[in-house]
Scaffold this motif. Structure first.
Motif, PDB file in Angstrom:
ATOM      1  N   ILE A   1       1.054  -0.769   0.013  1.00 35.37           N
ATOM      2  CA  ILE A   1       0.458  -0.267  -0.213  1.00 35.37           C
ATOM      3  C   ILE A   1       1.200   1.070  -0.226  1.00 35.37           C
ATOM      4  N   GLU A   2       0.308   2.367  -0.499  1.00 35.33           N
ATOM      5  CA  GLU A   2       0.747   3.047  -0.598  1.00 35.33           C
ATOM      6  C   GLU A   2       0.394   3.695   0.559  1.00 35.33           C
ATOM      7  N   THR A   3       0.939   4.425   2.092  1.00 30.96           N
ATOM      8  CA  THR A   3      -0.087   5.234   2.665  1.00 30.96           C
ATOM      9  C   THR A   3       0.327   6.608   3.047  1.00 30.96           C
ATOM     10  N   TYR A   4      -0.712   7.022   4.037  1.00 33.19           N
ATOM     11  CA  TYR A   4      -0.219   8.511   4.101  1.00 33.19           C
ATOM     12  C   TYR A   4      -0.048   8.789   5.751  1.00 33.19           C
ATOM     13  N   VAL A   5       1.186   8.905   5.786  1.00 35.06           N
ATOM     14  CA  VAL A   5       1.948   9.361   7.490  1.00 35.06           C
ATOM     15  C   VAL A   5       1.485  11.108   7.956  1.00 35.06           C
ATOM     16  N   ALA A   6       0.658  10.823   8.755  1.00 37.94           N
ATOM     17  CA  ALA A   6      -0.103  12.149   9.139  1.00 37.94           C
ATOM     18  C   ALA A   6       0.926  13.086  10.111  1.00 37.94           C
TER      19      ALA A   6
ATOM     20  N   TYR B   1       2.284  12.651   4.435  1.00 37.46           N
ATOM     21  CA  TYR B   1       3.517  11.669   4.367  1.00 37.46           C
ATOM     22  C   TYR B   1       3.437  10.625   2.965  1.00 37.46           C
ATOM     23  N   HIS B   2       3.723  10.228   2.138  1.00 41.66           N
ATOM     24  CA  HIS B   2       3.646   9.553   1.737  1.00 41.66           C
ATOM     25  C   HIS B   2       4.506   7.956   2.280  1.00 41.66           C
TER      26      HIS B   2
ATOM     27  N   LEU C   1       9.364   0.939   2.612  1.00 44.60           N
ATOM     28  CA  LEU C   1       9.967   1.898   1.860  1.00 44.60           C
ATOM     29  C   LEU C   1      10.294   3.444   2.305  1.00 44.60           C
ATOM     30  N   SER C   2      11.004   4.013   2.213  1.00 42.06           N
ATOM     31  CA  SER C   2      10.880   5.580   2.554  1.00 42.06           C
ATOM     32  C   SER C   2       9.589   5.804   1.667  1.00 42.06           C
ATOM     33  N   GLY C   3       9.720   5.436   0.418  1.00 45.15           N
ATOM     34  CA  GLY C   3       8.838   6.837  -0.350  1.00 45.15           C
ATOM     35  C   GLY C   3       9.380   7.581  -1.166  1.00 45.15           C
TER      36      GLY C   3
END
Length: 286
Positions: free
Chosen positions: A75-80, A96-97, A144-146
């Motif tokens: 998944i490509e998540t979103y970090v608050a 942030y992705h 993975l750092s995105g």
């Protein structure tokens, strides 16, 4: 783990960052053509990392297995920016992705948990998670750092090297060797359609990775199948942003190559610069 003298082949490269049409109004490629294209190019595994959703996981699993390709569910998540429960416009609108891949069954359970919490509790503009949740549910996950929109990439883009180091250190502390620094292929100096800003960030990322002894991995951030699909993808973005194709200041990605590139080209680019960034994709897939 490989010297420059080892000849890399297409099967040594795995695309670990891919958006399908389950990334609504952003990803264009459908699962079956994506899997078929990967096989045609000589790759042996493929990941799905849609924005904030695991909707394509079952389809990928079935279709990839049917074609002898190893499916990697992610998944490509979103970090608050703060916690996933903070929802104050001035502080919490940005996010942030981050790429998360399930390594095993425990990881798959944790990925579903994170995705569920992100959608049910963390939703603010996007389905979000935070560091506390990542720490709690880290087992069986590879990170993975995105892209440049990730925490590390964004800090480097703002010339905040020390901040990027602190973030990467935190991830390394939690995930150990399951944390990788993601280098995007369109930031390679020899890429035919390179992005200057990504090139600068990639350079800093490589420096940071060496400094902290973190392995790197190269991705393509594919949103469509082939280069000729680019215009169709631009139209899709217009639908997303409510703009017209001839609007000059609309959101556009036509400066970028966001298709599944031929691994032969990727290898040619990275073989001399950092061959381990290619071979690590295979390490992750394995």
């Amino acid at each position: 783990y490989m010297g420059k003298d080892v000849e890399l082949v297409p099967a040594d490269f795995v695309a670990l960052h891919n958006h399908t049409h389950y990334s609504l109004l952003d990803g264009l490629q459908k699962v079956v053509p994506m899997v078929e294209r990967v096989a045609e190019l000589g790759m042996e595994a493929v990941a799905i990392t849609d924005h904030g959703t695991m909707s394509g996981a079952i389809e990928l699993y079935k279709e990839a297995n049917a074609r002898g390709i190893k499916p990697i569910i992610g998944i490509e998540t979103y970090v608050a920016p703060r916690t996933h429960k903070d929802k104050e416009p001035s502080k919490d609108k940005a996010n942030y992705h981050l790429i998360i891949l399930a390594m095993n069954n425990v990881g798959y359970q944790n990925l579903m948990r994170l995705s569920t919490i992100a959608n049910l509790e963390g939703f603010y503009y996007k389905p979000r998670i935070d560091h506390e949740l990542l720490e709690k549910y880290n087992e069986g996950l590879i990170i993975l750092s995105g892209c440049i929109g990730g925490e590390v990439g964004d800090a480097l883009r703002q010339d905040q090297f020390e901040k990027a180091v602190e973030i990467a250190k935190w991830y390394k502390k939690i995930f150990g060797d399951r944390y990788y620094i993601e280098l995007q292929d369109h930031g390679h100096p020899d890429h035919p359609h390179g992005w200057v800003e990504q090139q600068a960030v990639n350079k800093q990322l490589i420096k940071l990775a060496k400094m902290l002894d973190i392995e790197c991995v190269v991705t393509m951030d594919a949103h469509y199948l082939k280069h000729e699909d680019q215009m169709a993808h631009e139209i899709l973005l217009c639908v997303q942003t409510g703009s017209f194709i001839d609007d000059e200041n609309r959101m556009s990605l036509k400066e970028f190559e966001l298709h599944i590139a031929d691994p032969v080209d990727v290898i040619k680019r990275w073989q001399d610069l950092l061959p381990s960034a290619v071979s690590n994709t295979k390490v992750i897939a394995d």
